[in-house]
Design an enzyme around this catalytic site. Structure first.
Site, PDB file in Angstrom:
ATOM      1  N   LYS A   1       4.736   3.343  -5.427  1.00 23.90           N
ATOM      2  CA  LYS A   1       6.131   3.181  -4.972  1.00 23.90           C
ATOM      3  C   LYS A   1       6.991   2.558  -6.067  1.00 23.90           C
ATOM      4  CE  LYS A   1       5.211   0.359  -1.439  1.00 23.90           C
ATOM      5  NZ  LYS A   1       4.205  -0.401  -1.450  1.00 23.90           N
TER       6      LYS A   1
ATOM      7  N   ARG B   1      -3.252  -3.300 -12.465  1.00 19.35           N
ATOM      8  CA  ARG B   1      -1.786  -3.288 -12.430  1.00 19.35           C
ATOM      9  C   ARG B   1      -1.159  -4.479 -13.159  1.00 19.35           C
ATOM     10  NH1 ARG B   1       1.399  -2.008  -7.031  1.00 19.35           N
ATOM     11  NH2 ARG B   1       0.534  -3.924  -6.176  1.00 19.35           N
TER      12      ARG B   1
ATOM     13  N   ARG C   1      -4.299  -5.884   2.872  1.00 19.89           N
ATOM     14  CA  ARG C   1      -3.027  -5.142   2.784  1.00 19.89           C
ATOM     15  C   ARG C   1      -3.239  -3.692   3.220  1.00 19.89           C
ATOM     16  NH1 ARG C   1      -1.929  -6.434  -3.224  1.00 19.89           N
ATOM     17  NH2 ARG C   1      -0.165  -5.030  -3.111  1.00 19.89           N
TER      18      ARG C   1
ATOM     19  N   ARG D   1       0.066  -9.609 -10.528  1.00 21.88           N
ATOM     20  CA  ARG D   1       0.403 -10.210  -9.245  1.00 21.88           C
ATOM     21  C   ARG D   1      -0.786 -10.947  -8.667  1.00 21.88           C
ATOM     22  NH1 ARG D   1       3.365  -5.631  -5.750  1.00 21.88           N
ATOM     23  NH2 ARG D   1       2.128  -6.666  -4.161  1.00 21.88           N
TER      24      ARG D   1
ATOM     25  N   ARG E   1       7.950  -1.567   7.271  1.00 23.44           N
ATOM     26  CA  ARG E   1       6.485  -1.676   7.284  1.00 23.44           C
ATOM     27  C   ARG E   1       5.910  -1.619   8.696  1.00 23.44           C
ATOM     28  NH1 ARG E   1       5.677  -3.140   1.684  1.00 23.44           N
ATOM     29  NH2 ARG E   1       3.772  -4.292   1.474  1.00 23.44           N
TER      30      ARG E   1
HETATM   31  P1  AMP Z   1       4.574  -5.026  -1.976  1.00 27.73           P
HETATM   32  O1  AMP Z   1       5.245  -5.597  -3.190  1.00 27.73           O
HETATM   33  O2  AMP Z   1       5.392  -3.956  -1.311  1.00 27.73           O
HETATM   34  O3  AMP Z   1       3.161  -4.589  -2.256  1.00 27.73           O
HETATM   35  O4  AMP Z   1       4.476  -6.216  -0.918  1.00 27.73           O
HETATM   36  C1  AMP Z   1       3.780  -7.395  -1.207  1.00 27.73           C
HETATM   37  C2  AMP Z   1       3.695  -8.271   0.017  1.00 27.73           C
HETATM   38  O5  AMP Z   1       5.028  -8.637   0.433  1.00 27.73           O
HETATM   39  C3  AMP Z   1       3.082  -7.613   1.251  1.00 27.73           C
HETATM   40  O6  AMP Z   1       1.656  -7.694   1.229  1.00 27.73           O
HETATM   41  C4  AMP Z   1       3.700  -8.448   2.375  1.00 27.73           C
HETATM   42  O7  AMP Z   1       3.072  -9.713   2.474  1.00 27.73           O
HETATM   43  C5  AMP Z   1       5.107  -8.705   1.855  1.00 27.73           C
HETATM   44  N1  AMP Z   1       6.074  -7.642   2.277  1.00 27.73           N
HETATM   45  C6  AMP Z   1       6.657  -6.708   1.491  1.00 27.73           C
HETATM   46  N2  AMP Z   1       7.486  -5.926   2.198  1.00 27.73           N
HETATM   47  C7  AMP Z   1       7.420  -6.382   3.478  1.00 27.73           C
HETATM   48  C8  AMP Z   1       8.026  -5.972   4.694  1.00 27.73           C
HETATM   49  N3  AMP Z   1       8.848  -4.918   4.751  1.00 27.73           N
HETATM   50  N4  AMP Z   1       7.744  -6.694   5.814  1.00 27.73           N
HETATM   51  C9  AMP Z   1       6.928  -7.751   5.776  1.00 27.73           C
HETATM   52  N5  AMP Z   1       6.280  -8.175   4.678  1.00 27.73           N
HETATM   53  C10 AMP Z   1       6.517  -7.494   3.518  1.00 27.73           C
END
Ligand code: AMP
Length: 216
Positions: free
Chosen positions: A14, A128, A174, A163, A89
């Site tokens: 993404k 990553r 996740r 990260r 999500r």
């Molecule tokens: P990402 O960077 O999209 O992989 O997201 C990293 C972490 O951020 C996720 O594992 C969640 O803990 C949190 N997160 C990201 N987007 C959301 C969302 N739309 N709703 C709730 N938690 C989120």
């Protein structure tokens, strides 16, 4: 240009596809993960709560996520169109978002499901590297995704970082969260007639497929 939403498991690309689209089409790139990572640095109750969620791989509350997103959507650069990377999500977020779009008079746009085998997502997670400045994503384990200079962002020259939630244990949580809460959204968007499925194996091929969708 219409807005774009990515629905995908962790490490499906993404962030990578969002960066390519942002550069070529001048769209705002809104990563709720980035918004939350920034908010997690605040030394207050909310910041600590978010930090715990990110560390565990669980979703942050809808209320906090929506507050941050609403604030971001009102910024000037979103007027030209935007990419949502990591939102919605779960179904409650979809319903709240549809209400918000109505209030702000914004179009839903395209919803693109990036599909990727779990094993490949896992491999991507382990190698990553992300640019903390511009959000570009690289991978030191995958040919074609390595930065030109190890550890340095090709786009803006900033030192790349790993990260904290990019480890096998958090990945597994996740991924399970994605399967339980996010994957069911595909049905919802399919019924609305806005869903496009794109396999996310090769970065450039995937980008070409996305371009074809948004140009048609
Ligand atoms: P990402 O960077 O999209 O992989 O997201 C990293 C972490 O951020 C996720 O594992 C969640 O803990 C949190 N997160 C990201 N987007 C959301 C969302 N739309 N709703 C709730 N938690 C989120």
């Amino acid at each position: 240009m219409k807005n774009i939403i990515f629905i995908a498991p962790p490490a499906a690309g993404k962030g990578t596809q969002s960066t390519l689209l942002k550069e070529k089409y001048c769209l705002a790139h809104i990563s709720t993960g980035d918004l939350l990572r920034k908010a997690s640095l605040e030394e207050n109750e909310r910041g600590h709560y978010i930090k715990d969620c990110l560390k565990s791989g669980k979703l942050v509350s809808d209320e906090i996520t929506l507050d941050l997103l609403t604030e971001r959507l009102k910024q000037e650069d979103c007027k030209n169109g935007f990419i949502l990377d990591g939102f919605p999500r779960n179904l409650d977020q979809v319903l709240a978002y549809e209400k918000l779009l109505e209030e702000l008079q914004i179009d839903l746009g395209y919803v693109i499901f990036l599909s990727v085998p779990k094993e490949l997502a896992e491999k991507r997670i382990l190698g990553r590297e992300t640019c903390p400045d511009c959000g570009a994503v690289f991978n030191d384990q995958i040919e074609g995704s390595k930065p030109k200079v190890p550890g340095i962002c090709d786009v803006c020259g900033t030192h790349l970082t790993k990260r904290k939630d990019d480890n096998l244990e958090t990945f597994s949580i996740r991924y399970d969260t994605y399967m339980e809460h996010t994957k069911p959204l595909i049905d919802h968007f399919e019924k609305l007639g806005v869903l496009y499925t794109v396999p996310s194996i090769d970065r450039d091929e995937t980008f070409k497929m996305i371009e074809k969708i948004i140009k048609d």
